[in-house]
Design a protein around this motif. Structure first.
Motif, PDB file in Angstrom:
ATOM      1  N   LEU A 280       0.779  -1.159  -0.050  1.00 46.14           N
ATOM      2  CA  LEU A 280      -0.173   0.344  -0.318  1.00 46.14           C
ATOM      3  C   LEU A 280       1.175   1.334  -0.321  1.00 46.14           C
ATOM      4  N   ARG A 281       0.483   2.001  -0.609  1.00 43.06           N
ATOM      5  CA  ARG A 281       1.475   3.590  -0.710  1.00 43.06           C
ATOM      6  C   ARG A 281       0.543   5.027  -0.291  1.00 43.06           C
ATOM      7  N   LEU A 282       1.418   5.565  -0.382  1.00 41.86           N
ATOM      8  CA  LEU A 282       0.709   6.651   0.232  1.00 41.86           C
ATOM      9  C   LEU A 282       1.183   7.754  -1.529  1.00 41.86           C
ATOM     10  N   LEU A 283       0.344   8.344  -2.024  1.00 36.32           N
ATOM     11  CA  LEU A 283       0.567   9.367  -2.689  1.00 36.32           C
ATOM     12  C   LEU A 283       0.730  10.422  -2.900  1.00 36.32           C
ATOM     13  N   ASN A 284       1.257  10.639  -3.306  1.00 35.85           N
ATOM     14  CA  ASN A 284       1.191  12.788  -3.011  1.00 35.85           C
ATOM     15  C   ASN A 284       0.774  13.310  -4.081  1.00 35.85           C
ATOM     16  N   PRO A 285      -0.582  14.241  -3.557  1.00 31.21           N
ATOM     17  CA  PRO A 285      -1.212  15.227  -4.673  1.00 31.21           C
ATOM     18  C   PRO A 285      -0.367  15.519  -6.421  1.00 31.21           C
TER      19      PRO A 285
END
Length: 390
Positions: A280-285
């Motif tokens: 699971l990755r947290l992407l930047n806007p």
């Protein structure tokens, strides 16, 4: 040539692989390999948890440390700063092909009231003389004042003059300190060239090829918007006249088919494309994988917009909201705020996608990613200020 049909699942995997998001973000760190693969990395002033350029690189290799991109501008000169769709750090290999963009944006700035400084030519020459004599200077080194009402985004005359020359390539970003831009003469900053610049036709051909390479499959508009350095007619003519491009139809998340083009090796890319990691990755806007919101929604069925400049009462989600990518699906989004003084990464909003069930296993993946992200930003604790998903 027959049209190649690309099923949606294959199109998703190809897009993530093309963006460096198909494999776990581990291993030996090569910052410039990431930048070259992406073409450029957008920079942004907002430091919500960490600035966008830091997060974009970290998402692809979590051995990256905050601030690790700036030496490639200020010391190594392997990137240069200019404007694509926004302010960006661009791989130095692009520079010889960027002369038309300097000319186009410089001329546009010269015509724009936004950049009309009102300074006399002698005053502009004095600014250049100071920089030539003293070396890189920031806007704080000059003292012209804003006249009239201090409206939002208002800038003093010298700042307008500096930026107009920056767009034209006469000045360049030498380095940044605490994100403050330092201007120097372009010829002292930009990569040295051993031969003359390519013609504009050669530059357009190169830019279009490089855009399609970094998109893997794209429509005319997507090729044009990648660098935003050519117009629609030029891109249309290139697609029509360039040999070796493969016509494709890409299946969207809703089953609809969209015509596009792929590079000559598109079949080989599809065959080599790995199955996306389940991490699971947290992407930047501002991540390039989600920059084109229409493409994002078409491929993944994921609607997203940046609401930083939307009045709070009109926001659908929140101020700085991070999409959550797991495998080849977006499973939710989370609003975060870093409080470095308190040593806290605060979770201030959470929204699950309708199709995504938040099992304990998935929540554990999110917890692990939040801890990693907090550590990257020098923050010790993750604090949920809203209800955790159940």
């Amino acid at each position: 040539m027959n049209t190649l049909l690309i099923p949606n699942k294959a199109a998703r995997a190809l897009w993530l692989w093309t963006n460096g998001l198909a494999t776990p973000p581990t291993g030996a760190l090569d910052v410039m390999a990431i930048v070259r693969r992406l073409g450029f990395v957008q920079i942004d002033t907002i430091r919500n948890v960490t600035r966008a350029h830091n997060h974009i690189i970290w998402t692809r290799n979590q051995n990256f440390s905050e601030g690790g991109l700036w030496p490639f501008l200020g010391q190594k000169r392997q990137v240069f700063e200019h404007f694509t769709h926004d302010a960006s750090l661009i791989s130095a290999e692009v520079y010889p092909y960027w002369q038309g963009q300097f000319a186009r944006l410089g001329a546009r700035a010269a015509r724009s009231e936004w950049y009309a400084s009102g300074l006399a030519q002698a005053q502009v020459r004095a600014i250049l003389a100071r920089i030539e004599r003293e070396g890189p200077l920031s806007t704080h080194a000059f003292e012209t004042k804003i006249e009239g009402p201090r409206e939002m985004w208002a800038r003093p005359p010298h700042k307008k003059a500096l930026d107009q020359m920056w767009y034209a390539g006469k000045l360049a970003t030498s380095h940044r300190k605490n994100f403050v831009k330092y201007y120097d003469l372009g010829h002292r900053v930009f990569p040295e060239k051993s031969t003359g610049f390519p013609t504009q036709s050669q530059a357009n051909d190169w830019l279009h090829h490089q855009a399609l390479d970094r998109l893997s499959v794209a429509s005319q508009g997507e090729v044009q918007r990648f660098w935003q350095a050519t117009d629609a007619a030029t891109t249309r003519a290139w697609l029509k006249n360039t040999k070796g491009l493969v016509p494709v139809e890409v299946e969207a998340a809703n089953g609809a088919l969209s015509p596009a083009f792929g590079p000559e090796d598109i079949a080989a890319r599809l065959a080599a494309c790995p199955r996306p990691t389940s991490r699971l990755r947290l992407l930047n806007p501002f991540d390039p994988a989600i920059r084109d919101r229409a493409r994002l929604q078409r491929l993944f069925g994921f609607e997203y917009r940046n609401e930083m400049f939307v009045p709070k009462a009109k926001r659908r989600w929140g101020y700085y909201v991070y999409p959550l990518l797991e495998g080849d699906r977006f499973v939710g989004r989370v609003e975060l705020k870093g409080d470095r003084k308190a040593g806290q990464l605060n979770v201030t909003g959470f929204w699950a996608e309708p199709h995504a069930k938040w099992s304990q296993a998935r929540l554990s993946k999110l917890d692990a990613e939040l801890v990693r992200f907090a550590r990257f930003a020098g923050i010790k604790a993750v604090i949920w200020q809203v209800a955790r998903p159940v």
